[in-house]
Motif scaffolding. Structure first.
Motif, short mmCIF file in Angstrom:
data_model
loop_
_atom_site.label_atom_id
_atom_site.label_comp_id
_atom_site.label_asym_id
_atom_site.label_seq_id
_atom_site.Cartn_x
_atom_site.Cartn_y
_atom_site.Cartn_z
N ASP A 327 51.99 16.26 16.02
CA ASP A 327 50.88 15.16 16.17
C ASP A 327 51.17 14.21 15.30
O ASP A 327 51.16 13.47 15.16
N LYS A 328 52.84 14.72 14.61
CA LYS A 328 53.07 13.63 13.82
C LYS A 328 54.48 12.40 14.57
O LYS A 328 55.07 14.31 14.60
N ARG A 329 55.17 11.79 14.42
CA ARG A 329 56.07 11.39 15.30
C ARG A 329 57.08 10.49 14.17
O ARG A 329 56.87 10.30 13.82
N ALA A 330 58.40 11.29 14.26
CA ALA A 330 59.11 10.71 13.27
C ALA A 330 60.18 10.38 13.82
O ALA A 330 60.59 11.53 15.01
N ILE A 331 60.64 8.87 13.35
CA ILE A 331 62.47 9.15 13.58
C ILE A 331 63.77 10.09 14.09
O ILE A 331 63.27 10.31 12.74
N LEU A 332 63.96 10.60 15.00
CA LEU A 332 64.95 11.59 14.71
C LEU A 332 66.04 10.60 14.87
O LEU A 332 66.98 9.85 15.60
#
Ligand code: ADP
Ligand code: MG
Length: 342
Positions: A327-332
């Motif tokens: 549920d965490k959004r991180a820049i890839l």
């Protein structure tokens, strides 16, 4: 036998004997100044070259020459597959150090030809030189694709669904096991359990690293179906290769960690590995699976093709890639293999 006892031309003669072409399109193969090939005028010609250098791409303490030959063909055929094409011909240029024997070169071509034969690809030429340091392999593959069916890295649109074939991370996990000293029977490399008669490593992860299978049939099916908008093969790692596809298509992407397909083998090998499967999938590379995008309107048709593949995300507008994990959004960020930064 030493290669110096045979000489350059003796060695080329042996390679020629071992690699008899079969295709009627090979008008002249090994042995003249250039090969003469007949190609279909209704198709586009695809060409690609890949180099494999000892010490950079492979280590002969855990890579046998049969596997090296196989892999040298596979990485090139995979590039043809990624365009939706049919591989037709190959050329091999070798820089050979004095430590390599005639028997080892024979093993190299056994592996190389085994994969080429499977796809009716003819070895039609190459070059043979002495190398002062390390074995150098450069392979060129030629292929064909119907003019209107070719898939490139450009073409993905926001809303398209991102798919990958097979499972990811296996090859990098296999490499880590090899580096840690694990051999697995049949790799042909020195190590516990070595059996020179067995050419197939019994560890699926090591097999995937040493003898990857280019996804030619799937690439063809995907291209001929007309369902995909863009395609690339995963040679440097998902984050890096998805980055290339996004850049060329001028789009962004979001992918979901819990949808990335992993093999049972990578989970079983957890004790031998230093990192989680997700790490190998994103940054490991050398899986040679296909990464492609499907227009939502073609999803039903695509699923009916029954290609072993998994939807891992969606193309979005913009130019950033995001990874959703717990549920965490991180820049890839692209973190695959890069020759000049690693
Ligand atoms: P030239 O000097 O005219 O380039 P070479 O003596 O290098 O010719 O090569 C003779 C023939 O053998 C050519 O057809 C070439 O493509 C082929 N050949 C040379 N080395 C290899 C190799 N490692 N694998 C396959 N074919 C080779
Ligand atoms: Mg030459």
């Amino acid at each position: 036998m030493k290669i110096s006892d045979l000489g350059e031309f003796g060695l080329i003669r042996k390679i020629k004997q071992q690699s008899k072409g079969r295709s009627p399109s090979t008008l002249i193969g090994i042995g003249d100044d250039a090969a003469a090939l007949s190609l279909s005028p209704s198709k586009k010609l695809l060409t690609t070259t890949d180099m494999l250098l000892e010490g950079v791409h492979f280590d002969l303490s855990y890579t046998d020459l049969y596997s090296l030959g196989w892999k040298s063909a596979a990485v090139n055929l995979s590039d043809i597959a990624a365009m939706g094409g049919v591989p037709r011909f190959c050329l091999t240029a070798l820089g050979i150090p004095s430590s390599i024997s005639v028997e080892q070169i024979k093993e190299f071509y056994k592996g190389f030809n085994a994969l080429c034969r499977k796809y009716s690809v003819d070895l039609v030429g190459g070059d043979t030189c002495r190398s002062e340091k390390g074995l150098v392999v450069s392979v060129t593959a030629l292929g064909e694709v119907e003019k209107k069916k070719m898939l490139t890295r450009a073409g993905a649109q926001p809303g398209d669904l991102i798919f990958v074939t097979g499972t990811l991370g296996d090859s990098a996990a296999g490499l880590e096991m090899l580096r840690a000293g694990y051999r697995g029977e049949g790799t042909g490399a020195r190590g516990k359990g070595h059996n020179s008669e067995l050419r197939i490593p019994n560890s699926p992860l090591i097999l995937k690293h040493l003898q990857p299978m280019p996804r030619i049939e799937w690439g063809r099916k995907i291209a001929l179906s007309g369902c995909a908008t863009a395609m690339i093969d995963i040679s440097d790692g998902l984050s890096s290769d998805l980055g290339h596809l996004c850049e060329e298509s001028r789009v962004g992407a979001e992918i979901y960690a819990d949808q990335i397909p992993f093999s049972k083998d990578i989970s079983k090998a957890a004790n031998h590995l230093n990192a989680a499967p997700l790490h190998y999938a994103l940054s490991g590379g050398e899986d040679y699976e296909l990464l492609f995008t499907v227009a939502p309107s073609k999803l039903k048709k695509f699923l009916s093709l029954e290609i072993v593949s998994t939807q891992i995300g969606t193309i979005i507008s913009g130019n950033k890639m995001f990874l959703y994990d717990n549920d965490k959004r991180a820049i890839l960020k692209p973190r695959g293999f890069n020759h000049f930064t690693c």
